[in-house]
Design a protein around this motif. Structure first.
Motif, PDB file in Angstrom:
ATOM      1  N   ARG A  95       0.820  -1.191   0.000  1.00  0.00           N
ATOM      2  CA  ARG A  95       0.000   0.000   0.000  1.00  0.00           C
ATOM      3  C   ARG A  95       0.862   1.252   0.000  1.00  0.00           C
ATOM      4  NH1 ARG A  95      -4.378  -1.745   4.631  1.00  0.00           N
ATOM      5  NH2 ARG A  95      -5.107  -3.599   3.551  1.00  0.00           N
ATOM      6  N   GLN A 105       0.699   6.611   1.103  1.00  0.00           N
ATOM      7  CA  GLN A 105      -0.197   5.718   0.376  1.00  0.00           C
ATOM      8  C   GLN A 105      -0.809   6.498  -0.782  1.00  0.00           C
ATOM      9  OE1 GLN A 105      -3.123   3.755   2.724  1.00  0.00           O
ATOM     10  NE2 GLN A 105      -1.719   3.277   4.382  1.00  0.00           N
ATOM     11  N   SER A 107      -3.240   5.760  -2.415  1.00  0.00           N
ATOM     12  CA  SER A 107      -4.701   5.742  -2.321  1.00  0.00           C
ATOM     13  C   SER A 107      -5.225   6.968  -1.566  1.00  0.00           C
ATOM     14  CB  SER A 107      -5.174   4.458  -1.631  1.00  0.00           C
ATOM     15  OG  SER A 107      -4.606   4.350  -0.352  1.00  0.00           O
ATOM     16  N   GLN A 151      -4.867  -4.091  -4.116  1.00  0.00           N
ATOM     17  CA  GLN A 151      -3.674  -3.955  -3.243  1.00  0.00           C
ATOM     18  C   GLN A 151      -3.494  -5.062  -2.221  1.00  0.00           C
ATOM     19  OE1 GLN A 151      -3.713   0.000  -1.573  1.00  0.00           O
ATOM     20  NE2 GLN A 151      -2.800   0.862  -3.390  1.00  0.00           N
ATOM     21  N   ASP A 153      -6.879  -3.436  -0.442  1.00  0.00           N
ATOM     22  CA  ASP A 153      -7.272  -2.580   0.670  1.00  0.00           C
ATOM     23  C   ASP A 153      -8.741  -2.229   0.482  1.00  0.00           C
ATOM     24  OD1 ASP A 153      -7.649  -0.715   2.620  1.00  0.00           O
ATOM     25  OD2 ASP A 153      -6.009   0.606   2.017  1.00  0.00           O
ATOM     26  N   THR A 156     -10.348   1.183   2.093  1.00  0.00           N
ATOM     27  CA  THR A 156     -10.076   2.432   1.395  1.00  0.00           C
ATOM     28  C   THR A 156     -10.804   2.455   0.045  1.00  0.00           C
ATOM     29  OG1 THR A 156      -7.927   2.465   2.452  1.00  0.00           O
ATOM     30  CG2 THR A 156      -8.238   3.940   0.587  1.00  0.00           C
TER      31      THR A 156
END
Lengths: 360, 627
Positions: A95, A105, A107, A151, A153, A156
């Protein structure tokens, strides 16, 4: 109607609530970290760094942001792919992007980049948006969402997707379309359950419904968190006196589960204060959106406010046992770097938008 | 082509949506609030309790088990420190690596590893799990040196039972073992908080409640990893009581030695008090492996051994008493007005009237005309065939039962068998058949249905030595309270068997004296150079019946069909200090094997242990009593 007299412009209501939340976070982090001054210092330094970013972004006029939108989005997209590629080569979930002096990150960038990009697309034509704009908007949400899911994740991914969808909703798409989409989701969701989710994600969701089924395994964290919250009662056990937190029964107590520590030590009274602060934060953000000067600013401000809300809702819902444990931080309260930076940039953008017009 | 944008309408649309969205947010915030309200107000108490339970832990403090001593203060059962190797999975980064490294230091069986693997799967990772129990001294010292290299391992000390005398008294003292599910059904679990072991057999089982003590408890505050943060309160455990047995471990040792190579038992009792001095059963086993669970292979080897080392012969072995009962039967006869001086002719055999079946005397040439004295001294079978016939089974049963034949002695051990003193009633009930006269005849020489245990035989002999005052055999002589150090002596229980007058015992005891000391006595072999007066009676119990025209020839009989060798005796005659019963399986006549063993043990006890007799140096004189 510019009121450029005393730059930098700071929206005082928003700024005060941010400061109050930060103040609370210092108090509770001191307790949650086991009175670790080192962490408090780091948290403070990050916040200070965030304040600088806030001031900088508050000075950037919305029309500049409008121009940046596609670039920011594309950069974010590329970084996500880089992270994913490194993860595949390194054979493990990835991440983070390590820039040597700074880890972040990608993201997190998307928390801002998605509302910017969708607002950019939708504001180009008149509202309500045309099918092509909607399609492009959905594509803008979908691409990073899929990359973040990979990822993997999930938490998120869901949050940034919801932010994007909210922006599309705010742009005034027809109700028929909204209901059609809800209907489609009700069909797609079960399919996702079977084909997309990893085992650990499925077990997390299942554990949510009955954490007591596996009290020492998958359910352990949720149970300990719920016990902490519930045992806090009306008044709480007092600062530094939460047994669940101080005796380390709460997992991840200075990051994702910091709310449990807060609820245990400050009780329902503290919880209500905290919820009111967050509600006011989001309310102020939406107010800025409401009074924004143009469509782009309005959508962007709405999207950013929505992000805060979703983070708060998912995090508290998670630690209180009504949402699966997906691992998202509580804005401003949780200990961690990336999140703080994006948050403060977001506030800066909101203030920049607020600056363009007088807000009651 | 592009229409003019109606910005006002557009902003109204978005503003409208923003308001709607805020309402949605308010709604969802209310959901959160309600959930938190529910947890913190409505379910508060329940979660408070859970948080308290999380936080406080009750540690049981197991009591120290009482010790067991012999009559001279030799320790028979003690508690020693054992070390368990434990692992905290949370602290271990690479379990496989750790295990393979530990393997270099301690011996880990596959059994240990699979059991540990199961614990890893089923127990939370913040709990210490035992990888190997009871390390030997070398292993624990190696580990304690290297412990710091391996975070997440510890050596946990605990007390465990140890029997320093090993196999010498295993049948009597018994052993403790881990509490089994069956045990759990029987015990009060409150009394066993934190206790791992329970008495499984012997004295350990019989005096379980005395030895156990009372567990204590400690309330502590612990963190999520089970580490104790604070100790809050403590109720100390109460140690179990120390038991002093009447057993003389040295005499026990001599008894075991004397029986070595045989299968058999020796029981020695102090006639006046009923205190058991020796309680030997051979072959035997080491009780120590049982404490922590004996391995399957070791256990099945013990179980399947044809010599049955696990069997406590002294308590559970049941044998035909043979001629050892002849003295008792004479007493029963006298009580029933059959004179001791009555003479019987022994031609070497006896037949019931109107029957051709010959009941043989061991001396096929016959003893001629014998009275009671001669019949006991020479162990004439025909005399007792006739006596039995005169008495009849009913009077025999009644009289012999009073001495304790066919009855539990009441010793403080679990599961004592009764032996068997047959009667008409018994035969009808158990066999569904009437009593036959021939059965009376053979019961007269302790054959047929009659069965005794070595303990029973020793106990009845003690009663005889005590002239009809029957003392209940007992192992426990004193209980010591470790806290107060006060001692409680267990008084003997003595009851007269009710044979009157007491002078009736004189001729029988005199005859039994002459069994050893007389020139024609069956045990005259052991009477040589004997420095004290003793009484005795040999017995040879048939294992296989011999056909009418057959000769018993020991050399040609398979071992398992050879006669059992028995002997009972007591000494010194005027004030008996010890009564003994010796049974040696398949060892031929009583005079050949059992009698010499008895003599050896009486010598040892009276000369070396009590010191009331001076050792004879050559001069074959009669008793020299010091007292």
């Amino acid at each position: 109607m510019r009121t450029d007299t005393n730059p930098p412009y700071i929206d005082l209501p928003l700024f005060s609530v941010v400061l109050m939340l930060f103040g609370l976070s210092l108090v509770i982090l001191y307790s949650a970290s086991g009175e670790d001054m080192d962490r408090i210092m780091k948290h403070g330094i990050r916040f200070g760094f965030g304040l600088v970013l806030l001031v900088i972004f508050a000075r950037i006029p919305p029309r500049v942001l409008l121009q940046w939108s596609p670039h920011v989005y594309l950069t974010g997209l590329i970084l996500l792919m880089v992270v994913l590629a490194i993860g595949i080569i390194g054979k493990g979930a990835q991440r983070w992007l390590d820039l040597g002096f700074f880890r972040f990150q990608p993201s997190e960038i998307m928390r801002i980049a998605i509302p910017m990009m969708i607002a950019w697309i939708l504001a180009r034509t008149s509202l309500p948006p045309k099918p092509l704009s909607i399609f492009l908007g959905i594509l803008v949400v979908l691409l990073p969402t899929v990359l973040v899911i990979l990822q993997p994740d999930l938490g998120t991914a869901i949050l940034i997707a919801m932010t994007g969808i909210t922006v599309i909703f705010l742009s005034g798409i027809g109700w028929k379309l909204i209901f059609a989409a809800l209907f489609a989701i009700s069909i797609i969701a079960p399919a996702m359950w079977v084909f997309v989710l990893h085992d650990y994600q499925r077990s997390r969701v299942l554990t949510l419904f009955d954490p007591w089924a596996d009290p020492l395994g998958a359910g352990y964290h949720i149970i300990q968190s719920i016990i902490a919250i519930g045992s806090g009662g009306f008044q709480g056990k007092g600062w530094l006196s939460g047994t669940q937190s101080q005796l380390e029964f709460i997992p991840e107590r200075s990051t994702d589960f910091i709310f449990s520590v807060f609820a245990e030590e400050f009780g329902l009274i503290g919880v209500v204060v905290l919820l009111m602060l967050y509600l006011f934060l989001v309310f102020r953000g939406l107010m800025i959106a409401f009074y924004a000067q143009n469509t782009y600013s309005r959508l962007l401000a709405g999207g950013l406010s929505a992000t805060y809300f979703f983070y708060v809702f998912v995090n508290i819902g998670m630690v209180a046992g009504i949402l699966p444990v997906v691992g998202v931080p509580l804005p401003l309260m949780s200990y961690g770097g990336s999140s703080m930076v994006t948050l403060m940039i977001g506030f800066g953008i909101l203030m920049s938008i607020a600056r363009s017009k007088k807000i009651p | 082509m592009t229409q003019v944008r109606d910005y006002l309408r557009e902003s109204a649309l978005v503003q409208n949506r923003i308001v709607l969205f805020f309402l949605l947010i308010a709604l969802l915030m209310s959901v959160l609030f309600l959930r938190l309200f529910y947890l913190q107000m409505i379910q508060h108490e329940q979660y408070s309790t859970l948080a308290q339970n999380n936080r406080f832990d009750l540690f049981s403090l197991p009591p120290v088990r009482g010790l067991i001593y012999d009559r001279n203060g030799e320790i028979l059962a003690q508690n020693i420190h054992g070390y368990n190797l434990q692992i905290l999975p949370d602290k271990v980064e690479n379990m496989d690596e750790l295990l393979s490294e530990l393997r270099q230091l301690v011996e880990l069986t596959d059994n240990d590893l699979t059991r540990f693997q199961k614990l890893l799967e089923n127990r939370p990772p913040f709990e210490w799990q035992t990888l190997k129990a009871n390390l030997n001294e070398e292993e624990s010292s190696i580990l304690s040196i290297n412990q710091h290299q391996y975070p997440g391992i510890q050596l946990r000390a605990h007390l465990q039972r140890h029997y320093p005398q090993g196999e010498l008294v295993s049948h009597l003292v018994g052993y403790t073992g881990r509490i089994s599910p069956e045990d759990l059904d029987k015990i009060d679990s409150q009394m066993y908080q934190g206790v791992e072991y329970i008495g499984k057999s012997g004295v350990e089982a019989f005096y379980e409640t005395t030895l156990l003590g009372r567990p204590g408890v400690e309330r502590v505050e612990t963190n999520a990893h089970g580490r104790v943060v604070r100790r809050l309160e403590q109720i100390s455990p109460v140690s179990g009581q120390t038991i002093h047995l009447s057993l003389d471990i040295k005499l026990q040792e001599k008894s075991m030695e004397a029986l070595e190579g045989y299968e058999g038992a020796v029981v020695a009792i102090e006639p006046g008090s009923g205190e058991v001095l020796a309680f030997a059963s051979v072959p035997t086993y080491d009780p120590n492996p049982f404490v922590n669970g004996i391995s399957e292979t070791e256990y099945s080897a013990l179980r399947s051994s044809p010599t049955k080392p696990l069997l406590n012969r002294a308590l559970y072995g049941r044998y035909a008493p043979g001629s050892t009962i002849k003295g008792f039967l004479s007493l029963v006869g006298m009580e029933n007005q059959i004179s001791f001086n009555r003479r019987s002719h022994c031609p070497g055999w006896y037949s019931l009237p109107g029957d051709t079946h010959r009941y043989r005397c061991w001396n096929k040439f016959g003893h001629g005309n014998v009275d009671g004295h001669q019949a006991i001294v020479q162990s004439c079978d025909v005399y007792f065939y006739k006596l039995a016939r005169l008495l009849g089974i009913d009077r025999m049963h009644e009289g012999m039962t009073r001495f304790g034949f066919g009855e539990q002695t009441g010793i403080d051990l679990i599961g004592e068998p009764t032996g068997l003193m047959p009667s008409r009633e018994w035969k009808t009930r158990v066999r569904g058949q009437p009593w036959f006269p021939g059965e009376t005849v053979i019961t007269g020489i302790g054959q047929g249905y009659m069965l005794v245990t070595p303990l029973q035989l020793a106990s009845t002999t003690a009663t005889l030595a005590n002239r009809g005052n029957k003392a209940t055999p007992k192992l426990l002589s004193e209980i010591e309270h470790p806290q107060s150090e006060s001692r409680e002596t267990i008084p003997p229980i003595v009851e007269p068997v009710g044979l009157k007058p007491e002078t009736l015992y004189d001729p029988v005891i005199q005859s039994m004296r002459d069994v050893v000391h007389g020139p024609t006595g069956t045990a005259r072999g052991i009477g040589k150079d004997i420095p004290y007066d003793m009484a005795g009676k040999t017995g040879t119990a048939q294992v296989k019946s011999i056909a009418q025209d057959e000769e018993y020839d020991e050399q040609n009989v398979e071992k398992k069909f050879r006669d059992h060798s028995l002997f009972i005796g007591f000494a010194p005659l005027d004030d008996p200090k010890i009564a003994i019963a010796v049974i040696v399986e398949h060892a031929g006549s009583g005079s050949k094997t059992a009698a010499p063993i008895a003599r050896k043990l009486l010598d040892y006890y009276l000369i070396d242990r009590l010191g009331i007799i001076e050792k004879q140096d050559g001069a074959p004189q009669a008793a020299v009593l010091q007292s």
